[in-house]
Design an enzyme around this catalytic site. Structure first.
Site, mmCIF file in Angstrom:
data_model
loop_
_atom_site.group_PDB
_atom_site.id
_atom_site.type_symbol
_atom_site.label_atom_id
_atom_site.label_comp_id
_atom_site.label_asym_id
_atom_site.label_seq_id
_atom_site.Cartn_x
_atom_site.Cartn_y
_atom_site.Cartn_z
ATOM 1 C CG HIS A 165 -1.960 -0.981 1.326
ATOM 2 N ND1 HIS A 165 -2.104 -1.849 2.380
ATOM 3 C CD2 HIS A 165 -2.986 -1.247 0.478
ATOM 4 C CE1 HIS A 165 -3.176 -2.620 2.162
ATOM 5 N NE2 HIS A 165 -3.713 -2.272 1.026
ATOM 6 C CB CYS A 252 -2.910 -2.371 8.449
ATOM 7 S SG CYS A 252 -1.499 -2.136 7.447
HETATM 8 N N1 GLY Z 1 -2.636 -9.437 4.662
HETATM 9 C C1 GLY Z 1 -3.056 -8.144 4.424
HETATM 10 C C2 GLY Z 1 -3.513 -7.943 3.034
HETATM 11 O O1 GLY Z 1 -2.932 -8.529 2.152
HETATM 12 O O2 GLY Z 1 -4.447 -7.253 2.777
#
Ligand code: GLY
Length: 257
Positions: A165, A252
């Site tokens: 991300h 996250c």
């Molecule tokens: N394991 C987090 C994701 O890949 O979204």
């Protein structure tokens, strides 16, 4: 920016069955829970009221709640995760957010967007274009944000290695200051910001979060910690090794608002 609340979700027993490309081995469940508990304590230490959701075994990645919503004081924007196995995580978070928000927007198909790709820097948002967030998702988010008085710009990370991300590679620490990995440092979107450049071997720690005057950062990255402290930041290092194994980072693990 000050936060009052956070939503977190305790990792489930099948956490290790989530998505990952990390190649760091399987997470140890007991250790995962301990690290999550310490993370929650740190959020409380920063003054946040926590809503702690029970594990959701239907969605092994659902402890990464940040991906399900983008939150601003006036509205909640529900995402549509680009990972098909994660789309169903949003409904439960929507229910929780109804206790705090009246104004909702939703990213709809064919748009996809995950909160990990969204970095707020004051009244501006950086929107990462990634394998999880597509151009249509970014367009929809930009439109919702504009309605609420925010500007945005996109940052394409699809050719940048080793980051899932956008917020795997940048963080905003307030006062016009961004933490940035080397491969994003020259991006035109970041012109005019003061930048704290990551040492490449410590790139994982770029995913840090500023909460009410303290920076939560991954433990074990001494150069970055020293750099932050030399600049006057108060740091809270946290061991998140088990989440790293599942491509997750500090940001996250919570929705902060
Ligand atoms: N394991 C987090 C994701 O890949 O979204």
């Amino acid at each position: 920016m000050n936060f009052k609340n956070a939503i977190v979700r305790t990792p489930g027993k099948n956490f290790s069955q989530g998505l990952t490309s990390a190649n760091l081995g399987e997470p140890d469940y007991q250790k995962t829970l301990e690290q999550h508990t310490a993370y929650c304590r740190a959020l409380q230490q920063c003054g946040l009221n926590l809503t702690t959701l029970d594990p959701d075994l239907e969605y092994p990645d659902s402890t990464f709640v940040e991906d399900t919503a983008v939150l601003i004081p006036s509205a909640a924007i529900l995402t549509r995760p680009g990972a098909a196995s994660r789309i169903g995580e949003v409904a439960a978070i929507h229910l929780q957010l109804q206790r705090f928000y009246r104004q909702f927007y939703s990213i709809t198909s064919p748009g996809s967007l995950e909160g990990g790709d969204i970095c707020q820097a004051g009244s501006h948002f950086f929107i990462g274009l990634s394998d999880r967030t597509n151009e249509e998702g970014a367009r929809q988010l930009a439109e919702f944000l504009a309605k609420e008085g925010y500007t945005s710009s996109t940052v394409d990370i699809r050719n940048i290695r080793d980051i899932l991300h956008l917020k795997s590679g940048i963080a905003y620490l307030g006062d016009n200051t961004l933490v940035v990995i080397k491969s994003l440092n020259d991006h035109p979107a970041f012109k005019g910001y003061k930048t704290i450049l990551m040492d490449p071997e410590e790139n994982y720690a770029a995913n840090c979060v500023m909460i009410n005057g303290r920076v939560l950062l991954a433990k074990g990255y001494p150069k970055f910690k020293a750099k932050l402290e030399a600049l006057g930041f108060t740091t809270i290092p946290l061991d998140v090794s088990e989440f790293q194994k599942m491509d997750g980072g500090l940001s996250c693990l919570s929705l902060r608002f």
